[in-house]
Design a protein around this motif. Structure first.
Motif, PDB file in Angstrom:
ATOM      1  N   CYS A 258       0.788  -1.164  -0.113  1.00  0.00           N
ATOM      2  CA  CYS A 258       0.085   0.039  -0.090  1.00  0.00           C
ATOM      3  C   CYS A 258       0.936   1.398  -0.088  1.00  0.00           C
ATOM      4  CB  CYS A 258      -1.080   0.015   1.092  1.00  0.00           C
ATOM      5  SG  CYS A 258      -1.809  -1.417   1.451  1.00  0.00           S
ATOM      6  N   ALA A 259       1.763   1.471  -0.884  1.00  0.00           N
ATOM      7  CA  ALA A 259       3.020   2.084  -1.068  1.00  0.00           C
ATOM      8  C   ALA A 259       2.641   3.631  -1.448  1.00  0.00           C
ATOM      9  CB  ALA A 259       4.299   1.578  -1.688  1.00  0.00           C
ATOM     10  N   ALA A 260       1.664   3.900  -2.092  1.00  0.00           N
ATOM     11  CA  ALA A 260       1.543   5.125  -2.784  1.00  0.00           C
ATOM     12  C   ALA A 260       1.197   6.083  -1.653  1.00  0.00           C
ATOM     13  CB  ALA A 260       0.228   5.180  -3.678  1.00  0.00           C
ATOM     14  N   PRO A 261       1.805   7.386  -1.950  1.00  0.00           N
ATOM     15  CA  PRO A 261       2.303   7.999  -2.971  1.00  0.00           C
ATOM     16  C   PRO A 261       4.057   7.598  -2.949  1.00  0.00           C
ATOM     17  CG  PRO A 261       2.112   9.431  -1.560  1.00  0.00           C
ATOM     18  CD  PRO A 261       1.244   8.318  -0.910  1.00  0.00           C
ATOM     19  N   GLY A 262       4.575   6.974  -2.039  1.00  0.00           N
ATOM     20  CA  GLY A 262       5.737   6.397  -2.267  1.00  0.00           C
ATOM     21  C   GLY A 262       6.820   7.203  -1.240  1.00  0.00           C
ATOM     22  N   ARG A 287      -2.738   6.183  -8.548  1.00  0.00           N
ATOM     23  CA  ARG A 287      -1.775   6.752  -7.336  1.00  0.00           C
ATOM     24  C   ARG A 287      -0.333   5.968  -7.506  1.00  0.00           C
ATOM     25  NH1 ARG A 287      -3.079   5.770  -1.659  1.00  0.00           N
ATOM     26  NH2 ARG A 287      -1.821   7.874  -1.421  1.00  0.00           N
ATOM     27  N   LEU A 288      -0.310   4.751  -8.282  1.00  0.00           N
ATOM     28  CA  LEU A 288       1.128   4.437  -8.484  1.00  0.00           C
ATOM     29  C   LEU A 288       1.837   5.421  -9.352  1.00  0.00           C
ATOM     30  CD1 LEU A 288       0.736   0.588  -9.049  1.00  0.00           C
ATOM     31  CD2 LEU A 288       2.289   1.729  -7.164  1.00  0.00           C
ATOM     32  N   GLU A 292       5.775   6.356  -9.190  1.00  0.00           N
ATOM     33  CA  GLU A 292       6.933   6.432 -10.380  1.00  0.00           C
ATOM     34  C   GLU A 292       7.710   7.966 -10.280  1.00  0.00           C
ATOM     35  OE1 GLU A 292       4.805   5.027 -13.679  1.00  0.00           O
ATOM     36  OE2 GLU A 292       4.558   3.024 -13.165  1.00  0.00           O
ATOM     37  N   GLU A 293       6.453   8.818 -10.280  1.00  0.00           N
ATOM     38  CA  GLU A 293       7.258  10.227 -10.176  1.00  0.00           C
ATOM     39  C   GLU A 293       7.996  10.363  -9.090  1.00  0.00           C
ATOM     40  OE1 GLU A 293       3.613  12.599 -10.450  1.00  0.00           O
ATOM     41  OE2 GLU A 293       3.066  11.899 -12.524  1.00  0.00           O
ATOM     42  N   ASN A 294       7.689  10.124  -7.871  1.00  0.00           N
ATOM     43  CA  ASN A 294       8.612  10.397  -6.921  1.00  0.00           C
ATOM     44  C   ASN A 294       9.810   9.679  -6.909  1.00  0.00           C
ATOM     45  OD1 ASN A 294       6.927  12.411  -5.474  1.00  0.00           O
ATOM     46  ND2 ASN A 294       5.720  10.851  -4.599  1.00  0.00           N
ATOM     47  N   GLN A 306       1.362  -2.843  -9.474  1.00  0.00           N
ATOM     48  CA  GLN A 306      -0.048  -2.805  -9.106  1.00  0.00           C
ATOM     49  C   GLN A 306      -0.381  -4.212  -8.660  1.00  0.00           C
ATOM     50  OE1 GLN A 306      -2.724  -1.670 -12.132  1.00  0.00           O
ATOM     51  NE2 GLN A 306      -4.453  -1.549 -10.851  1.00  0.00           N
ATOM     52  N   GLY A 307      -1.149  -4.134  -7.592  1.00  0.00           N
ATOM     53  CA  GLY A 307      -1.537  -5.537  -7.154  1.00  0.00           C
ATOM     54  C   GLY A 307      -2.587  -5.386  -5.845  1.00  0.00           C
TER      55      GLY A 307
END
Length: 439
Positions: A258-262, A287-288, A292-294, A306-307
Motif C-alpha cells: 500500500c505504498a502510494a504515493p511512495g 496513485r502508482l 513512479e514520479e517520486n 499494481q496488485g
C-alpha cells in the motif's frame, strides 16, 4: 443526491461551492474535486479555492447550525448547491480575510453561474441576516458542533482518549505543518539547509528526526531549492518513522505494501541504499503514477507493481521477504488536520469494514515473510479498533508472531506506539513491529 455538472463558466465562488457539494453530497475527495476546478484558475485563485473549501469542512457543523437558523426550509434537487454556496459565504464572513462586502456581493453573484439566478435574493438575504443578527457572536452550547467533528468521531475519540480527548480533538482541527525529509543520497543536510537559507525560506529543525526540516510557513514546494534534483521529499514526521522502525538492512528483500504515493518507499531506499530488492505495491494504478514520479525525481530504483495485497498470486514471485511494511488501508483519522474532508467522507460503520480488511491483508502478508523476518504494521488512524486492538488479536491468533517493542512500555496486551495529532508536530499514526519465529 443527483450528480451536479461543473459550472460551464468559471467563477471562483461557484466553483468552490461545486467542490463543497461534491464532497458532502457525492462523497468525492477534496483532492479529486479540486484538481478539476483548479485547471481553470491561476495559482493564487487555486490557493484560495483550497483554503475556502477545506475551511468549510473544518467548520461545517457550526456553519450548518447557522444555516438552519437562517433558512426557512432546505433547498432540494439541483438547487441544493446553493446551500453550499451560502455555507461558503458564511465561512468567508466569519473565518476568512475576505472583506464583508466581497463575501456577500461576490457570493450572491456566483448563484448565476450555478444556474440559480432566481435565488440570488435568497443568498443575499441569508448573508445579510447573518450579519444583522450577529449570529457569530452568539455562543453555541453544543460541544459536538463546536468540535467541528461528526458525532460518531467525537464520541469515538472520547471513548479512546478520555481525559485527553479534548486535546486530541483540538489538534485534529489544527493546521498541520509541512515536513521535508532531506534525501542524503543526493545532497548533504548542511548543503540543503544552506540553500534554504540563501532562498530565505524559514524553517526549524526537528529534535527527534535527523533528516527532517519543518517549514515555518506555507511554501510552493516545487519552487524550493533542489526540488527538481530530488534533494528532498515532503513527508510528515510521523510517516518518517516508518523506515526507522522497519530497520532495513543491506542485501534484504523488502516489500512496501500500500505504498502510494511512495514517501516511505523512498525513505527505505535512503536508509538502506545497498539492500537487494524493494517492491512498492499498491492496488490503485492512478496513485502508482505518483510513486513512479517520486522515485524518478528522488533517483531511487525500486520495483513498482499494481496488485491487491490480499491476493499475492498476481504479483508475488514466490520469494519470501526479509521485511514488510504494511501501511494498511485505514480511516485516516490521524491526518484529518491535513485532509479535513475525511471527517465527512468516513462513516461509523467504515471502521469495522476497514478492520476486517486490515486483518485479511495482515494474515496474507504474514505468509510472505521469512522466518525471523520483521513486519511493521502502520496506519494513519487514531482509533484503537484499527490499531492496538488489531495487533492484540493478531498476536493472540498467530503462534509464530511476537512483538518487537518500539517503546519500552509495550506488552502484547498493549502493543505498538500510538501517536496523536500534534504530538511533536506530527500527524496521528500507529506503529507495531512484529517478528516471525525461526521455527
Amino acid at each position: 443526491m443527483k450528480p451536479l455538472p461543473l459550472p460551464k463558466q468559471k467563477n471562483l465562488r461557484a466553483d468552490c461551492a461545486w467542490v463543497i457539494y461534491q464532497i458532502l453530497e457525492q462523497g468525492k475527495s477534496s483532492r479529486e474535486c479540486l484538481e478539476r476546478v483548479q485547471r481553470r484558475h491561476n495559482a493564487r485563485d487555486n490557493a484560495w479555492l483550497q483554503e475556502m473549501s477545506l475551511g468549510v469542512m473544518r467548520r461545517l457543523p457550526l456553519l450548518q447550525h447557522w444555516l438552519r437558523a437562517l433558512l426557512d426550509r432546505p433547498l432540494k434537487g439541483n438547487k441544493k448547491v446553493i446551500e453550499h454556496l451560502i455555507l461558503l459565504g458564511l465561512y468567508q464572513l466569519n473565518f476568512s480575510r475576505v472583506s464583508n462586502h466581497a463575501a456577500v456581493g461576490e457570493t450572491v453573484a456566483a448563484a448565476s453561474y450555478l444556474n440559480a439566478a432566481g435565488l440570488k435574493g435568497l443568498v443575499n438575504a441569508v448573508l445579510r441576516n447573518f450579519q444583522r443578527e450577529n449570529l457569530a457572536d452568539k455562543p453555541v452550547d453544543d460541544a459536538i458542533i463546536n468540535s467541528g467533528l461528526p458525532k460518531w468521531l467525537y464520541k469515538a475519540i472520547e471513548q479512546a482518549y478520555g481525559a485527553e480527548a479534548d486535546n486530541v480533538r483540538a489538534e485534529t482541527n489544527a493546521m498541520a505543518p509541512i515536513w521535508l525529509r532531506v534525501n542524503r543520497q543526493q545532497v548533504s543536510f548542511s548543503a540543503f539547509t544552506e540553500a534554504l537559507d540563501k532562498a530565505e525560506v524559514k524553517y526549524t529543525l526537528s529534535e527527534s528526526h535527523r533528516n527532517a526540516i519543518v517549514l515555518s510557513q506555507r511554501e510552493d514546494i516545487t519552487g524550493l531549492p533542489g526540488f527538481e534534483k530530488g534533494h528532498f521529499a515532503v513527508q510528515d514526521g510521523a510517516a518518517q518513522l516508518a523506515a526507522h522502525y522497519l530497520q532495513p538492512q543491506a542485501n534484504e528483500r523488502i516489500l512496501d505494501c500500500c505504498a502510494a504515493p511512495g514517501g516511505k518507499t523512498g525513505h527505505i531506499v535512503e536508509c538502506a541504499p545497498d539492500t537487494e530488492y524493494v517492491l512498492a505495491l499498491d492496488a490503485d494504478a492512478t496513485r502508482l503514477k505518483r510513486v513512479e514520479e517520486n522515485m524518478t525525481r528522488l533517483q531511487h530504483k525500486v520495483d513498482i507493481r499494481q496488485g491487491d495485497a490480499a491476493n499475492p498470486e498476481s504479483w508475488w514471485d514466490g520469494k519470501p521477504f526479509d521485511r514488510i511494511l504494511l501501511d494498511a488501508p485505514c480511516s485516516a483519522t490521524g491526518v484529518i488536520r491535513r485532509h479535513p474532508d475525511i471527517r465527512w467522507l468516513r462513516k461509523a460503520n467504515d471502521i469495522d469494514n476497514l478492520a476486517q480488511l486490515q486483518r485479511r491483508i495482515l494474515d496474507t502478508l504474514w505468509g510472505l515473510l521469512k522466518p525471523g523476518g520483521t513486519l511493521l504494521y502502520a496506519t494513519c488512524s487514531i482509533l484503537p479498533k484499527e490499531n492496538m486492538a488489531q495487533i492484540q488479536q493478531f498476536l493472540a491468533d498467530t503462534p509464530d508472531a511476537s512483538l518487537s517493542p518500539i517503546l519500552k512500555t509495550e506488552t502484547p496486551d498493549k502493543p505498538g506506539r500510538q501517536i496523536t495529532p500534534g504530538e511533536q508536530q506530527m500527524d496521528g499514526f500507529y506503529y507495531a513491529r512484529l517478528v516471525k519465529s525461526q521455527d
